[in-house]
Design an enzyme around this catalytic site. Structure first.
Site, PDB file in Angstrom:
ATOM      1  CG  ASN A 165     -17.248 -69.561 -73.707  1.00 53.44           C
ATOM      2  OD1 ASN A 165     -18.325 -68.986 -73.762  1.00 53.44           O
ATOM      3  ND2 ASN A 165     -17.142 -70.869 -73.849  1.00 53.44           N
ATOM      4  CD  GLU A 184     -15.245 -73.836 -76.667  1.00 54.04           C
ATOM      5  OE1 GLU A 184     -15.653 -74.106 -75.531  1.00 54.04           O
ATOM      6  OE2 GLU A 184     -15.551 -74.509 -77.678  1.00 54.04           O
ATOM      7  CG  ASN A 185      -8.287 -71.437 -81.983  1.00 53.66           C
ATOM      8  OD1 ASN A 185      -7.714 -72.415 -82.439  1.00 53.66           O
ATOM      9  ND2 ASN A 185      -8.265 -70.254 -82.565  1.00 53.66           N
ATOM     10  CB  ALA A 186      -9.692 -76.148 -83.848  1.00 52.71           C
ATOM     11  CE1 TYR A 201     -10.764 -76.456 -76.345  1.00 53.30           C
ATOM     12  CE2 TYR A 201     -10.396 -78.363 -77.732  1.00 53.30           C
ATOM     13  CZ  TYR A 201     -11.258 -77.512 -77.083  1.00 53.30           C
ATOM     14  OH  TYR A 201     -12.605 -77.715 -77.166  1.00 53.30           O
ATOM     15  CD  GLU A 224     -15.118 -66.129 -66.245  1.00 58.59           C
ATOM     16  OE1 GLU A 224     -15.627 -66.933 -65.454  1.00 58.59           O
ATOM     17  OE2 GLU A 224     -14.709 -66.454 -67.374  1.00 58.59           O
ATOM     18  CB  CYS A 258     -10.942 -71.236 -64.953  1.00 63.26           C
ATOM     19  SG  CYS A 258     -10.085 -69.995 -65.938  1.00 63.26           S
ATOM     20  CB  CYS A 303     -10.902 -66.229 -65.060  1.00 65.01           C
ATOM     21  SG  CYS A 303     -11.121 -66.550 -66.819  1.00 65.01           S
TER      22      CYS A 303
END
Length: 163
Positions: free
Chosen positions: A62, A64-66, A68, A75, A112, A115
């Site tokens: 995964n 992530e990014n600030a 969202y 996946e 999720c 995915c």
């Protein structure tokens, strides 16, 4: 009115050692990928490893990014990278595992919905099921024999065709 019953078959193992050698190896690769996840916000690190029909292994984790929801799940990172690097080569199996920096993940971690839908597209295109192996840090391991087991009532290209 009609009722439709949908059944999902999940194979449940008490320990990863009960899986085949290639599935144990795939879980080990997913754990390696998990260690490189970029998850400073959720502190929930997910790793995925898939094996292609030609024996190549593709990792994902995964990101992530600030802002969202600009990040991407492990996946999809793995399956999109495989599709880009090995077009036309079928995906045989995918292993998914996760750990939190805040609590023990002692149960299988499932993909999720986004995915599942993305993996289903690959499964439908290759006309072969993709085995999914799921595990947390510890505990039981789940295995299903195809993405359609996880997304039985799904949207596909058939829904886009005009009559």
């Amino acid at each position: 009115m009609e009722k439709i019953t949908v059944q999902t078959v999940i194979e449940c193992f008490d320990h990863p050692e009960e899986l085949s050698g290639d599935e144990q190896m795939l879980l080990a690769e997913a754990k390696k990928a998990m260690n490189n996840a970029y998850a400073p916000y959720s502190r929930f690190h997910v790793g995925a490893a898939l094996i292609l029909e030609n024996g190549k292994i593709q990792l994902g984790n995964n990101q992530e990014n600030a802002a969202y929801p600009s990040g991407l799940c492990a996946e999809r990172v793995a399956i999109f990278a495989a599709g880009a690097q090995y077009p036309g080569i079928s995906v045989s199996k995918i292993a998914i595992t996760a750990r939190s920096l805040d609590f023990l993940t002692d149960h299988p971690i499932a993909p999720c919905g986004a995915c599942r839908q993305s993996m289903l597209e690959y499964e439908l295109n290759q006309k072969k099921p993709i085995t999914v192996i799921m595990m947390g840090e510890t505990g039981k391991v789940y295995r299903v024999s195809g993405i359609q087991q996880l997304l039985p009532i799904s949207f596909s290209e058939e829904g886009l065709k005009k009559m």
